[in-house]
Design a protein around this motif. Structure first.
Motif, mmCIF file in Angstrom:
data_model
loop_
_atom_site.group_PDB
_atom_site.id
_atom_site.type_symbol
_atom_site.label_atom_id
_atom_site.label_comp_id
_atom_site.label_asym_id
_atom_site.label_seq_id
_atom_site.Cartn_x
_atom_site.Cartn_y
_atom_site.Cartn_z
ATOM 1 N N UNK A 100 -8.469 11.389 -12.279
ATOM 2 C CA UNK A 100 -8.003 10.046 -12.615
ATOM 3 C C UNK A 100 -7.895 9.241 -11.329
ATOM 4 N N UNK A 101 -8.032 7.938 -11.453
ATOM 5 C CA UNK A 101 -7.985 7.049 -10.302
ATOM 6 C C UNK A 101 -6.647 6.324 -10.277
ATOM 7 N N UNK A 102 -6.166 6.052 -9.059
ATOM 8 C CA UNK A 102 -4.869 5.405 -8.893
ATOM 9 C C UNK A 102 -4.962 4.380 -7.777
ATOM 10 N N UNK A 103 -4.368 3.225 -8.008
ATOM 11 C CA UNK A 103 -4.265 2.189 -6.994
ATOM 12 C C UNK A 103 -2.847 1.643 -7.080
ATOM 13 N N UNK A 104 -2.127 1.744 -5.988
ATOM 14 C CA UNK A 104 -0.767 1.223 -6.016
ATOM 15 C C UNK A 104 0.134 1.935 -5.043
ATOM 16 N N UNK A 105 1.421 1.847 -5.303
ATOM 17 C CA UNK A 105 2.456 2.404 -4.445
ATOM 18 C C UNK A 105 2.387 3.935 -4.406
ATOM 19 N N UNK A 106 2.280 4.494 -3.205
ATOM 20 C CA UNK A 106 2.140 5.952 -3.067
ATOM 21 C C UNK A 106 3.425 6.686 -3.412
ATOM 22 N N UNK A 133 0.716 8.802 3.893
ATOM 23 C CA UNK A 133 1.663 9.748 3.295
ATOM 24 C C UNK A 133 2.683 10.196 4.339
ATOM 25 N N UNK A 134 2.220 10.470 5.554
ATOM 26 C CA UNK A 134 3.129 10.890 6.635
ATOM 27 C C UNK A 134 4.097 9.764 7.002
ATOM 28 N N UNK A 135 3.584 8.549 7.126
ATOM 29 C CA UNK A 135 4.438 7.399 7.453
ATOM 30 C C UNK A 135 5.545 7.208 6.430
ATOM 31 N N UNK A 136 5.228 7.455 5.162
ATOM 32 C CA UNK A 136 6.192 7.265 4.073
ATOM 33 C C UNK A 136 7.108 8.463 3.878
#
Length: 189
Positions: A100-106, A133-136
């Protein structure tokens, strides 16, 4: 539970292979340098196909960027029928029911969409997605496999981060093919 915040979310493992000098692909995005160079490190371990297959079954979900997705398709799709989320802003298509594809807030992707369904989530590229991902603070574990090659230039695994992050070494495994896997857990764990 005391109600002081959300329950521990699923574990997110960043798994990637890098050259000795920190690149995950050449400038043209090729990864032919990952092919076995024929060297043998006698003290290293080897893993049977059965052991590898059993391990892969412990992964509940993969997360990857669109270019990693396209490369995986070219390689013959190594993720089998395991649910896979491709993070992209591009319009892509697939014939795979597991994708599935996702675009948005991780953070919403992990905490709201994946964590309720999956315990063992693997982030497998690309570089920019891994860096974000690391930054968040969304990565619980890093499994970094180092290949015995210097590329000199290419796509860097770790870009320039504005924040220092400490990680705890969990294990080191040297393989017969000269690759070395370093496993780290977040210092916050």
């Amino acid at each position: 539970m005391s109600g002081k915040g959300p329950a521990k979310r699923s574990s997110v493992t960043l798994h990637i292979v890098s050259s000795l000098d920190g690149f995950i692909a050449k400038k043209d995005n090729s990864v032919s340098w990952l092919e076995d160079n024929g060297s043998v490190y006698e003290a290293g371990v080897s893993i049977s196909e059965e052991e590898a297959a059993a391990f892969v079954k412990t992964i509940d979900c993969y997360v990857l960027g669109s270019r990693t997705y396209e490369h995986a398709l070219e390689l013959g799709w190594p993720y089998g029928e395991t649910p896979t989320v491709v993070v992209t802003g591009r319009k892509l298509s697939t014939t795979k029911k597991s994708v599935e594809f996702y675009s948005g807030d991780l953070r919403a992707l992990i905490d709201g969409k994946l964590a309720p369904r999956y315990r063992n989530i693997w982030l497998v590229g690309g570089a920019l997605l891994c860096q974000r991902f690391l930054e968040l603070g969304l990565v619980d574990e890093i499994k970094l496999t180092i290949a015995p090659v210097l590329l000199g230039d290419g796509l860097r695994l770790f870009g320039y981060s504005a924040t220092e992050q400490g990680w705890n070494l969990k294990s080191v495994v040297a393989y017969k093919n000269g690759f070395v896997e370093l496993s780290y857990s977040t210092a916050a764990a």
